[in-house]
Design an enzyme around this catalytic site. Structure first.
Site, PDB file in Angstrom:
ATOM      1  N   HIS A 212       2.844   9.840 -13.323  1.00  0.00           N
ATOM      2  CA  HIS A 212       3.870   8.896 -12.841  1.00  0.00           C
ATOM      3  C   HIS A 212       4.872   9.046 -14.301  1.00  0.00           C
ATOM      4  CE1 HIS A 212       1.287   6.041 -15.586  1.00  0.00           C
ATOM      5  NE2 HIS A 212       0.485   6.328 -14.969  1.00  0.00           N
TER       6      HIS A 212
ATOM      7  N   ASP B 262       6.632   6.007 -15.175  1.00  0.00           N
ATOM      8  CA  ASP B 262       6.785   4.758 -15.700  1.00  0.00           C
ATOM      9  C   ASP B 262       5.558   4.483 -16.818  1.00  0.00           C
ATOM     10  OD1 ASP B 262       5.072   4.700 -13.173  1.00  0.00           O
ATOM     11  OD2 ASP B 262       4.587   2.641 -13.592  1.00  0.00           O
TER      12      ASP B 262
ATOM     13  N   ASP C 232      -0.591   7.390 -21.343  1.00  0.00           N
ATOM     14  CA  ASP C 232      -0.905   7.191 -20.044  1.00  0.00           C
ATOM     15  C   ASP C 232       0.855   6.976 -19.585  1.00  0.00           C
ATOM     16  OD1 ASP C 232      -1.211   6.005 -17.599  1.00  0.00           O
ATOM     17  OD2 ASP C 232      -1.931   4.092 -18.278  1.00  0.00           O
TER      18      ASP C 232
ATOM     19  N   GLU D  57       3.943   3.322 -10.837  1.00  0.00           N
ATOM     20  CA  GLU D  57       2.614   3.397 -10.670  1.00  0.00           C
ATOM     21  C   GLU D  57       1.768   2.178 -11.219  1.00  0.00           C
ATOM     22  OE1 GLU D  57      -1.790   4.421 -11.810  1.00  0.00           O
ATOM     23  OE2 GLU D  57       0.180   3.959 -13.191  1.00  0.00           O
ATOM     24  N   GLU D  58       2.256   1.861 -12.473  1.00  0.00           N
ATOM     25  CA  GLU D  58       1.658   0.574 -13.225  1.00  0.00           C
ATOM     26  C   GLU D  58       1.838  -0.874 -12.572  1.00  0.00           C
ATOM     27  OE1 GLU D  58      -0.235   1.334 -15.808  1.00  0.00           O
ATOM     28  OE2 GLU D  58       0.584   2.995 -16.755  1.00  0.00           O
TER      29      GLU D  58
ATOM     30  N   GLU E 276      -4.179  11.600 -14.947  1.00  0.00           N
ATOM     31  CA  GLU E 276      -4.496  10.365 -15.837  1.00  0.00           C
ATOM     32  C   GLU E 276      -5.363  10.881 -16.892  1.00  0.00           C
ATOM     33  OE1 GLU E 276      -3.080   7.560 -15.684  1.00  0.00           O
ATOM     34  OE2 GLU E 276      -2.352   7.049 -13.759  1.00  0.00           O
TER      35      GLU E 276
ATOM     36  N   HIS F 231      -2.162   1.036 -22.804  1.00  0.00           N
ATOM     37  CA  HIS F 231      -1.729  -0.033 -22.690  1.00  0.00           C
ATOM     38  C   HIS F 231      -2.189  -1.064 -23.862  1.00  0.00           C
ATOM     39  CE1 HIS F 231      -1.989  -0.155 -17.794  1.00  0.00           C
ATOM     40  NE2 HIS F 231      -1.708   0.980 -18.455  1.00  0.00           N
TER      41      HIS F 231
END
Length: 374
Positions: A69, A71, A101, A133-134, A161, A347
């Site tokens: 992804h 994003d 990520d 995706e997030e 991932e 994150h």
């Protein structure tokens, strides 16, 4: 451009989930086109965000998808040591939002493209890069729906991932929803004239707590930690002042389900308890926020054996986080997780990926291409 140059360019795009992504998608499209890839940009229903699908090799022969992804989550934390959208290198560590990520995987896949483009591929390598995706895997379903028009049914999907370059065969499914209860405001001295939305929400909250406890008793799957499905309330908000009857209250909750359990079904008792409040004069809204199914690739699957050979290690049975892999499997495609980085670094401020992880991932992808040669 090497993998580090590409990661530098990707991190510089502040492609936060929920925001337009034309800049990063456009740069990737131009890069891939330069090497002769067949590129399709798939505009999402939002009108300002796109998925991207590219093929190196024949489109009418089953091949492999490299999925990631574009994003990232926001980077508003004050603890960042430097600009989160400017790649910073310190020894082996490459810092920046999305390095782990999962722009690190995108960079490794793109860095492998020149080598892949120079091979005579009998089986194609596809790149499937999604948006949002997030915030609940919102973009990839539109890409998956287009696959029958874009390529022959793939042999498998590698979702990059962060897994420390160890393949993973399974993860839990997830469903999240928001409950909104609207009552009637008024002065707190006359509660008889109002409808207290926070008090009413306690019914839904009680149901959530009860269900969370019930799930701890099984069913169980020892591959996961915890070994059972779970449910939790993450956010509750309502009210303006202690002397005002609150007329609105919201509650956000999620369920994470072991394979074989529908995650949305775990939220059903809470939904029923909330909707029953309509009989007391409350307006109740139930808004699904996100959902994706669990992943469970059999140990004996050909894709698992392939990743074992490519990485030199047997795949792990499961991880606790979720990915788009479950959606690919639900669409009838074998899927597995394998990518650079560690989910424990994602994150958070000063997210980073190791340079060695990026080069290992690029080597794995190039080895996959070598296996697809004529």
């Amino acid at each position: 451009m090497d993998v580090f140059d590409i990661l530098d360019r990707l991190v510089a795009f502040p492609s936060v989930a929920g925001e337009p992504n034309g800049d990063i998608a456009g740069w990737i499209e131009a890069y891939l086109t330069e090497y002769g890839a067949q590129v399709t940009v798939i505009l999402g229903p939002e009108g300002d965000r796109s998925n991207l699908f590219a093929t190196i090799g024949p489109t009418d022969i089953p091949g492999y998808i490299l999925s990631g992804h574009m994003d990232v989550v926001p980077a508003n934390e004050p603890q960042w040591s430097s600009d989160p959208f400017a790649l910073r290198k310190e020894g082996e560590r490459l810092y920046g939002r999305g390095t782990t990520d999962m722009k690190g995987f995108l960079a490794a896949a793109l860095a492998a493209v020149p080598m892949l483009a120079g091979l005579r591929l009998a089986k194609p390598i596809h790149l499937a890069f999604s948006y949002d995706e997030e915030v609940g895997c919102r973009g990839v379903p539109h890409l998956i729906a287009r696959l029958p028009d874009l390529c022959a049914k793939p042999l498998g999907v590698i979702v990059g991932e962060p897994s420390g370059m160890r393949a993973v065969r399974g993860h839990k499914g997830k469903a999240a929803a928001r409950v909104t209860i609207k009552g009637r405001s008024g002065h707190s001295s006359r509660p008889d004239l109002g409808l207290n939305a926070i008090h009413a929400m306690s019914e839904a909250l009680s149901a959530a707590v009860s269900e969370a406890e019930r799930l701890t008793h099984g069913p169980f799957n020892p591959a996961f930690e915890p070994a059972y499905s779970s449910l939790q309330t993450g956010v509750i908000a309502g009210g303006q002042s202690v002397n005002i009857i609150p007329d609105t209250c919201t509650l956000d909750l999620e369920a994470r389900a072991i394979p074989g359990v529908d995650p949305a079904s775990l939220l059903a008792p809470v939904k029923a308890r909330a909707e029953a409040l309509a009989a007391d004069g409350f307006l109740v809204e139930w808004t699904p926020m996100s959902a994706y199914p669990a992943l469970s690739l059999p140990q004996g699957a050909a894709l698992a054996a392939l990743l074992s050979e490519l990485t030199g290690e047997a795949p792990l049975t499961a991880v606790s986080y979720g990915t788009e892999a479950g959606l690919y499997q639900a669409a009838g495609l074998d899927a597995i997780i394998c990518g650079p980085g560690d989910i424990g670094r994602a994150h958070k401020p000063d997210e980073y990926v190791l340079a060695s992880e990026l080069t290992a991932c690029q080597r794995m992808i190039e080895a996959l291409g070598a296996r697809c040669m004529i």
